[in-house]
Design a protein around this motif. Structure first.
Motif, PDB file in Angstrom:
ATOM      1  N   ASP A   2       0.844  -1.134   0.040  1.00 49.78           N
ATOM      2  CA  ASP A   2       0.031  -0.163   0.148  1.00 49.78           C
ATOM      3  C   ASP A   2       0.853   1.270   0.014  1.00 49.78           C
ATOM      4  N   ARG A   3       0.886   1.953  -0.982  1.00 47.89           N
ATOM      5  CA  ARG A   3       1.576   3.185  -1.172  1.00 47.89           C
ATOM      6  C   ARG A   3       0.685   4.485  -1.320  1.00 47.89           C
ATOM      7  N   GLU A   6       2.089   7.634   0.829  1.00 47.63           N
ATOM      8  CA  GLU A   6       3.212   8.161   0.113  1.00 47.63           C
ATOM      9  C   GLU A   6       2.795   8.854  -1.123  1.00 47.63           C
TER      10      GLU A   6
END
Length: 541
Positions: A2-3, A6
């Motif tokens: 899971d980005r 970011e």
């Protein structure tokens, strides 16, 4: 992996200053329009209410129109929001966000919810403005206190706006819901028109209280009206129940909104981003055809009914000269919505034509112009095959016949359908006191079809017209609109003059209908010759 955090943090850092500048600019423009237009009239009316009741003489009329008028406004708003979801929807991301951001390993809900919230905020703002305008109108008629009316209007208006946005998200997410909305559009449009007619009848003193009661309890559009009726002194004893139902429905819809928004397919979001860009480009170049094609170019498809399946089995004619007419007839059978809309437009067009025959002077010209304009829009619903051939000349490469001849052949089926339908609608008038009503249909149909063909085969607007220096630069969009509309303007204006102009003195009255018929046919021949020239210029400029 899971980005989401970011990626969104990086985007906020990259877009920070530019996003703030764009937000400030948009807020400035919106505030300027609200203060300059809406605010000026609202403040003036509010000041008048504080000193007197400027609409007190119309209090009875406004009171009679309130139940059905409020239901009409709510139905119209819901219908417009749901139809908007068929091509744009409440969740519309920019193209780069769809192509780049959603392809990353990010959770879609945090990405999509802000755009849904933006659409919801816009619709809520529109509901607040319309609700406050309604409260001022009712208060100006001395039907209640401004504070109570404002609260009664604004709360239900916000609930309706939120319900409409969540419903639009359902349409955007579910292809099945979009197909059902497509099929139900004629019924929904008819319900909106009937509620408008009921409001007009109430203004004229013909109320149907039983029907109003049914409408007030039939759904959110009626529940939202009951607090307003109670604040305006009308009979609505159970308005707290209706308001509780409305609030509960809105809360349930908002509770499901996050899950609905997160389930919108990426393909739908990508198509909506392209459609929004195409519509914006069409408006900037004053090309309404391009904007409409962008709206209807979404991924939703209409299911086939029995008529469409039966039409698909028909064999084409053996004569090459009838192939264009056969294709036009098949197009109407495959999409019966277009003939239905044509009939809906011909009914008020006939009423306006009848009003033109009964009156004289400027009123006759105005009524005739309205009838001709509605008739033109009715004819355009039958000319979609011609518009497709006009958009792309390669579509006619299958035929050895000249392109300009095929352009004229597109007039056969629409003219025949207009004449037959118009004469059937004119039969009651012909049997009563206007025996020349069918002749008016025979005179107007060729002119209206020719005007529609002129619009279908118009050439693109020259670039120099949009960007022609400091003298014409600001008038470029207006000139572009005139470039596209000059053919229909000539047809509608010419038909208006020929049908509404007084007949010369000294000529027998019995010769008037044939003379007007001949004059309209001459105008139609001129327009068809113009169509032929436009079509020839498309392939041999």
């Amino acid at each position: 992996m899971d980005r989401t955090a970011e990626a969104t943090a990086w985007l906020r850092a990259r877009r920070g200053a530019d996003r703030v500048r764009r937000f400030v600019y948009v807020a400035y423009v919106v505030l300027l329009f609200l203060l300059g237009w809406y605010g000026m009239y609202a403040i003036g009316l509010f000041h008048e209410i504080g000193h007197r009741r400027p609409l007190a003489e119309s209090a009875g009329t406004i009171a009679r129109a309130l139940p059905s008028g409020l239901v009409f406004a709510a139905l119209a708003g819901l219908f417009a929001t749901l139809r908007d979801a068929l091509w744009r929807g409440p969740v519309t991301l920019p193209g780069p966000d769809v192509d780049w951001l959603l392809a990353l390993p990010v959770r879609r809900r945090p990405v999509l919810l802000p755009w849904f919230a933006l659409s919801a905020g816009i619709w809520v703002l529109a509901a607040l403005l319309l609700g406050f305008a309604g409260a001022l109108l009712v208060a100006a008629a001395d039907l209640g206190r401004i504070g109570v009316l404002t609260a009664a209007f604004l709360g239900p208006a916000v609930c309706l706006a939120l319900l409409a946005v969540v419903g639009a998200a359902v349409v955007e997410r579910s292809r099945k819901a979009a197909d059902r909305l497509h099929r139900a559009t004629p019924v929904l449009l008819l319900a909106v028109l009937l509620s408008a007619g009921q409001a007009v009848a109430a203004v004229l003193g013909h109320r149907v209280e039983v029907l109003e009661t049914i409408e007030l309890w039939s759904g959110p559009w009626g529940w939202a009206a009951q607090p307003v009726l109670a604040a305006a002194g009308r009979s609505a004893p159970l308005w707290p129940v209706a308001l509780a139902l409305l609030v509960a429905a809105t809360a349930a819809a908002l509770a499901c909104a996050g899950k609905i928004v997160a389930g919108v397919p990426v393909g739908v979001l990508r198509a909506r981003a392209r459609a929004s860009g195409g519509v914006l480009a069409g408006f900037l170049t004053a090309d309404m055809r391009s904007a409409r094609l962008s709206m209807t170019g979404g991924p939703e498809t209409r299911g086939r009914g029995r008529v469409q399946r039966w039409a698909a089995r028909l064999s084409p004619p053996r004569s090459p000269g009838l192939l264009v007419a056969w294709r036009d007839a098949m197009a109407l059978l495959m999409e019966p919505r277009r003939p239905g809309l044509m009939v809906l437009l011909l009914v008020p067009a006939g009423a306006a034509a009848g009003a033109s025959a009964e009156t004289g002077g400027g009123t006759a010209y105005l009524a005739a112009a309205v009838a001709a304009l509605l008739g033109y829009f009715a004819a355009t619903h039958l000319l979609e095959p011609a518009r497709l051939d006009g958009d792309d000349v390669r579509r006619t490469a299958w035929s050895p016949r000249p392109y300009e001849a095929m352009a004229l052949e597109h007039a056969l089926v629409p003219t025949l359908v207009l004449v037959v339908t118009g004469c059937l609608l004119a039969v009651p008038l012909a049997l009563s006191d206007r025996p020349a009503a069918p002749l008016v249909v025979l005179a107007a149909a060729p002119v209206l079809v020719a005007a529609g063909l002129l619009s279908a085969y118009r050439s693109p607007v020259p670039v120099w017209m949009l960007f022609s220096g400091p003298v014409l630069g600001e008038a470029g969009p207006l000139l572009a609109m005139l470039w596209y509309a000059v053919g229909p303007i000539v047809g509608v204006a010419g038909l208006t003059v020929l049908l509404a102009a007084p007949f010369p003195v000294g000529i027998p009255q019995s010769a008037e209908p044939p003379a007007r018929l001949a004059a309209c046919w001459v105008l139609a021949l001129v327009l068809f010759r113009w169509v032929r020239g436009r079509a020839r210029a498309r392939v041999r400029p």
